[in-house]
Design an enzyme around this catalytic site. Structure first.
Site, PDB file in Angstrom:
ATOM      1  CD  GLU A   1      44.242  39.088  34.568  1.00  0.00           C
ATOM      2  OE1 GLU A   1      44.775  40.452  34.485  1.00  0.00           O
ATOM      3  OE2 GLU A   1      44.160  38.890  35.748  1.00  0.00           O
TER       4      GLU A   1
ATOM      5  CG  ASP B   1      42.252  50.046  31.410  1.00  0.00           C
ATOM      6  OD1 ASP B   1      42.308  48.656  31.787  1.00  0.00           O
ATOM      7  OD2 ASP B   1      42.984  50.854  32.148  1.00  0.00           O
TER       8      ASP B   1
HETATM    9  N1  ADE Z   1      44.267  46.523  35.415  1.00  0.00           N
HETATM   10  C1  ADE Z   1      43.873  46.847  34.274  1.00  0.00           C
HETATM   11  N2  ADE Z   1      43.623  47.840  34.183  1.00  0.00           N
HETATM   12  C2  ADE Z   1      43.671  48.774  35.241  1.00  0.00           C
HETATM   13  C3  ADE Z   1      43.561  49.970  35.828  1.00  0.00           C
HETATM   14  N3  ADE Z   1      42.871  51.023  35.047  1.00  0.00           N
HETATM   15  N4  ADE Z   1      43.614  50.379  37.057  1.00  0.00           N
HETATM   16  C4  ADE Z   1      44.254  49.126  38.117  1.00  0.00           C
HETATM   17  N5  ADE Z   1      44.579  48.023  37.381  1.00  0.00           N
HETATM   18  C5  ADE Z   1      44.130  47.854  36.205  1.00  0.00           C
END
Ligand code: ADE
Length: 236
Positions: free
Chosen positions: A19, A205
């Site tokens: 990141e 995601d």
């Molecule tokens: N950062 C990226 N994806 C995430 C998720 N599914 N839950 C918590 N933090 C995240």
């Protein structure tokens, strides 16, 4: 207050190497100082000075590093950059969400009469991002993806389908658009210090059954989208 006023020297935090790596690759490194195992990079990007640091994953690391950055480098604002899971079904992997505001979804004092997210015995619940930083971020040119302004929820859990099924309140009650693990903690530290902030997150995601796979696959790729937006904020 316009964006340039509050961008005298900006603090930029990310949780993981992927990141912040794009920043290190593209910025001029002015100084590197190590503190308690955290690497604080004083950089120049888009003609502005910034302090870049990887804080690690989770709310405590985010708060700890934010406060040290504020005390030591006296930034005029903080930006958190990285990835998030989508809660809003309109968000696609690769889209960027800019925090209109942040909440900590794992704060729960309901047994004592507080609403979910309300920090106990305070009136702190929703942390509003600096509007000029949000506008600056939204004015960036997106390359093949969308830029949204939304509510970012923070908690010390990586959310997958199982968690989401047990936590419908993230969407139904808290009205979250995206979920991550650091932004709301940095926002709280900024509120205590009276400092403006914004969180810039690319969707890695959908916080669903594929979240682990998608997060692992897309993290290194999509974090670049957040970098482009932060770079744009610095250039405004
Ligand atoms: N950062 C990226 N994806 C995430 C998720 N599914 N839950 C918590 N933090 C995240």
């Amino acid at each position: 207050m316009t964006a340039p006023d509050i961008l005298g020297r900006v603090g930029i935090l990310g949780a993981m190497d992927a990141e912040i790596s794009e920043f290190l690759d593209h910025a001029e490194l002015l100084e590197h100082v190590e503190w308690r195992g955290f690497d604080f990079h004083r950089i120049r990007l888009e003609g502005r000075e910034a302090i870049l640091v990887k804080c690690g994953v989770g709310k405590v690391y985010s708060a700890l590093v934010s406060q040290h950055l504020i005390d030591t480098y006296l930034p005029s604002s903080l930006i958190f950059t990285g990835v998030a899971g989508a809660l809003n079904p309109a968000y696609e992997i690769g889209d960027v969400v800019i925090s209109r505001d942040c909440m900590q979804h794992d704060v729960d004092g309901r047994a004592l009469g507080f609403s979910r997210g309300n920090l106990l015995y305070t009136d702190l619940k929703v942390f509003t991002a600096e509007p000029s930083l949000v506008s600056a971020a939204l004015s960036a040119q997106a390359d093949g993806h969308k830029i949204h302004a939304g509510r970012i929820l923070t908690g010390d859990q990586f959310m997958t389908r199982d968690e989401i099924n047990h936590h419908r309140y993230l969407i139904d009650e808290l009205r979250g658009d995206a979920v991550e693990m650091e932004g709301g903690a940095m926002a709280q530290v900024c509120a205590v210090n009276g400092l403006p902030f914004v969180v810039v997150r690319t969707i890695s995601d959908r916080a669903d059954g594929d979240a682990v796979h998608d997060f692992t696959r897309f993290l290194p790729v999509v974090a670049q989208n957040s970098f482009a937006i932060v770079k744009h904020i610095l250039s405004v």
